[in-house]
Design an enzyme around this catalytic site. Structure first.
Site, PDB file in Angstrom:
ATOM      1  N   HIS A 126      12.984  32.254  14.380  1.00 45.18           N
ATOM      2  CA  HIS A 126      13.047  30.806  14.147  1.00 45.18           C
ATOM      3  C   HIS A 126      14.017  30.215  15.189  1.00 45.18           C
ATOM      4  CE1 HIS A 126      14.337  27.149  11.927  1.00 45.18           C
ATOM      5  NE2 HIS A 126      13.248  27.273  11.203  1.00 45.18           N
ATOM      6  N   GLN A 206      13.991  33.656   4.925  1.00 48.48           N
ATOM      7  CA  GLN A 206      12.693  33.897   4.288  1.00 48.48           C
ATOM      8  C   GLN A 206      12.700  35.110   3.368  1.00 48.48           C
ATOM      9  OE1 GLN A 206      10.242  31.787   4.293  1.00 48.48           O
ATOM     10  NE2 GLN A 206      11.049  30.444   5.859  1.00 48.48           N
ATOM     11  N   LYS A 229      15.684  27.115  -0.068  1.00 48.12           N
ATOM     12  CA  LYS A 229      14.493  27.975  -0.005  1.00 48.12           C
ATOM     13  C   LYS A 229      14.454  28.961  -1.170  1.00 48.12           C
ATOM     14  CE  LYS A 229      14.294  27.890   5.056  1.00 48.12           C
ATOM     15  NZ  LYS A 229      13.133  27.119   5.484  1.00 48.12           N
ATOM     16  N   CYS A 367       8.885  25.685  13.718  1.00 48.99           N
ATOM     17  CA  CYS A 367      10.235  25.923  14.279  1.00 48.99           C
ATOM     18  C   CYS A 367      10.351  27.325  14.881  1.00 48.99           C
ATOM     19  CB  CYS A 367      11.331  25.724  13.245  1.00 48.99           C
ATOM     20  SG  CYS A 367      11.467  24.047  12.662  1.00 48.99           S
TER      21      CYS A 367
HETATM   22  N1  PLP Z   1      15.415  31.025   9.769  1.00 53.11           N
HETATM   23  C1  PLP Z   1      14.188  31.094   9.237  1.00 53.11           C
HETATM   24  C2  PLP Z   1      13.415  32.383   9.341  1.00 53.11           C
HETATM   25  C3  PLP Z   1      13.637  29.983   8.595  1.00 53.11           C
HETATM   26  O1  PLP Z   1      12.410  30.062   8.079  1.00 53.11           O
HETATM   27  C4  PLP Z   1      14.403  28.789   8.520  1.00 53.11           C
HETATM   28  C5  PLP Z   1      13.820  27.571   7.903  1.00 53.11           C
HETATM   29  O2  PLP Z   1      12.637  27.354   7.929  1.00 53.11           O
HETATM   30  C6  PLP Z   1      15.679  28.778   9.068  1.00 53.11           C
HETATM   31  C7  PLP Z   1      16.153  29.912   9.680  1.00 53.11           C
HETATM   32  C8  PLP Z   1      16.542  27.569   9.005  1.00 53.11           C
HETATM   33  O3  PLP Z   1      16.887  27.252   7.697  1.00 53.11           O
HETATM   34  P1  PLP Z   1      17.630  25.889   7.360  1.00 53.11           P
HETATM   35  O4  PLP Z   1      16.824  24.801   8.022  1.00 53.11           O
HETATM   36  O5  PLP Z   1      17.615  25.816   5.880  1.00 53.11           O
HETATM   37  O6  PLP Z   1      19.011  25.986   7.928  1.00 53.11           O
END
Ligand code: PLP
Length: 409
Positions: A126, A206, A229, A367
């Site tokens: 991500h 995740q 999440k 993302c």
């Molecule tokens: N890492 C992964 C694998 C994600 O799926 C996400 C969010 O979709 C994030 C990091 C970032 O999470 P947050 O936006 O809650 O900080």
């Protein structure tokens, strides 16, 4: 298994949002990878706290403040138990996975990264587990290395191992890829990283909602996840770090709570975990996170994992009926995420027409542009399951998708 199925069908009733209709159709929510809906108990906990108990933490002796402080600290114990941290002091509250990773990039980076050092990530990360390392590398003159994946979206372990060397100071890898569903062999990766003398950060955004996590058994140095999440509120997340590492790292931000003494000449810092929690924290959100953790642990992470695996198998099978559909991400070990592309149809059009049929899916690059571009220049349509989904929703979705494909072809 029938009992499990029955229970999970009932759980949908715990989520007020899932009683809504969208465009006159019952809502089918398949975007839990982005954020999960909230059970009534989390909503009630937030409301009760603001109505009946609201007060600050760590700073005052009156009843409201001491009550808030106790509730807040209890959640730290809950998080430690959830991921099996050795001590609650190893749990730092942040705003989310993104802030947790940025904290490590800044503080571990400032403390331990020197010019020429290497940070190793993977191709399936991500943006939150790419960009903080790019910023760090630019700042410290370090080098970012990327381990590739194969056609199924699995990490190529031989290539990963080849990239590890004495210059590698940190390996940052996702447990479960948000765009492809791939589950990485974290225990093996952690052992390899440690053998090379590197530390390992695992992006648990995740994985935390979908499977039991044991940071000690996996032997990981840092673990990051988001409250929103795992059926909790937005604006709260967790950074787990091994005590000796967090102690050795400089603070991320300065301000109230993170200090011991302050003079104009010099300040000294508080003990863990407050050293990394500058300013008034997200008090209500942490307490709401506690309610979410109680909710999922009562159901059982093993049960959630088994149920979502059933959903994954059912959806994978049913989607074979859709002409021209190509699965993106077919790893042998996968969580409840399905990404696909359909010949000649833009995912944005699919998402828009599915929305009109009450189905919420994510479209585009999720993302994770490098990971998705590897397979499709226009992005994918992604379903990501939560514990409240069921097979009849998947069947409705497949019918809706077939209708959409007929319209668009
Ligand atoms: N890492 C992964 C694998 C994600 O799926 C996400 C969010 O979709 C994030 C990091 C970032 O999470 P947050 O936006 O809650 O900080």
């Amino acid at each position: 298994m029938k009992q499990t199925l029955l229970n999970f069908e009932n759980l949908r009733g715990d989520f007020p949002m899932l009683k809504k209709t969208m465009h006159g159709k019952p809502l089918i929510y398949f975007d839990s990878g982005a954020t999960t809906q909230k059970p009534q108990v989390v909503i009630d906990t937030l409301s009760d706290f603001y109505r009946n108990h609201y007060g600050t933490v760590h700073r005052a002796v009156y009843e409201l403040a001491t009550h808030s402080t106790t509730e807040f600290q209890n959640v730290r114990f809950q998080v430690a138990t959830l991921i099996n941290a050795a001590k609650p002091e190893e749990i730092v509250f942040t705003r989310g996975t993104t802030e947790s990773i940025n904290t490590v990039a800044y503080s571990f980076g400032k403390g331990f990264i020197r010019p020429g050092d290497e940070i190793l990530i993977t191709e399936m990360e991500h943006h939150s587990n790419i960009v903080p390392w790019q910023l760090l590398c630019e700042d410290r003159g370090a080098v970012l290395k990327v381990a590739p994946m194969n056609e199924r979206g699995e990490l190529i372990m031989e290539e990963f191992t080849k990239l590890l060397n004495s210059k590698t100071k940190l390996v940052a890898v996702t447990y479960m890829a948000n765009s492809l569903g791939t589950i990485n062999p974290i225990k093996e990766i952690a052992a390899l990283a440690h053998e090379a003398g590197a530390k390992i950060l695992v992006d648990g955004a995740q994985s935390t909602p979908h499977m039991p996590i044991d940071v000690q058994d996996l032997d990981i140095d840092f673990y990051a996840f988001s409250g929103h999440k795992i059926y909790g509120p937005t604006g709260v997340g967790v950074l787990y770090g091994k005590e000796e590492l967090l102690n050795a790292m400089p603070p991320y931000q300065g301000g109230g709570d993170m200090i011991d003494t302050v003079t104009f000449e010099k300040s000294s810092y508080n003990d863990l975990p407050l050293k990394f929690e500058a300013g008034t924290p997200m008090i209500a959100e942490v307490i709401g996170l506690g309610a979410a953790i109680s909710y999922i642990t009562e159901i059982g992470l093993e049960n959630i994992q088994a149920w979502e695996h059933e959903l994954l198998l059912h959806a994978t099978e049913r989607l074979k009926e859709v002409k021209g559909l190509k699965m993106i991400g077919t790893a042998a070990k996968k969580g409840g995420i399905i990404s696909f592309a359909i010949d000649g149809i833009h995912p944005l059009d699919i998402g828009t027409l599915l929305d009109l049929r009450g189905v919420a899916v994510r479209t585009g690059f999720h993302c994770a542009q490098p990971a998705v571009r590897r397979f499709s220049e226009t992005g994918t349509t992604r379903l990501s399951f939560g514990l409240y989904n069921n097979k009849s929703e998947i069947d409705h979705f497949v019918t809706a998708l077939q209708e959409v494909v007929r319209l668009l072809k």
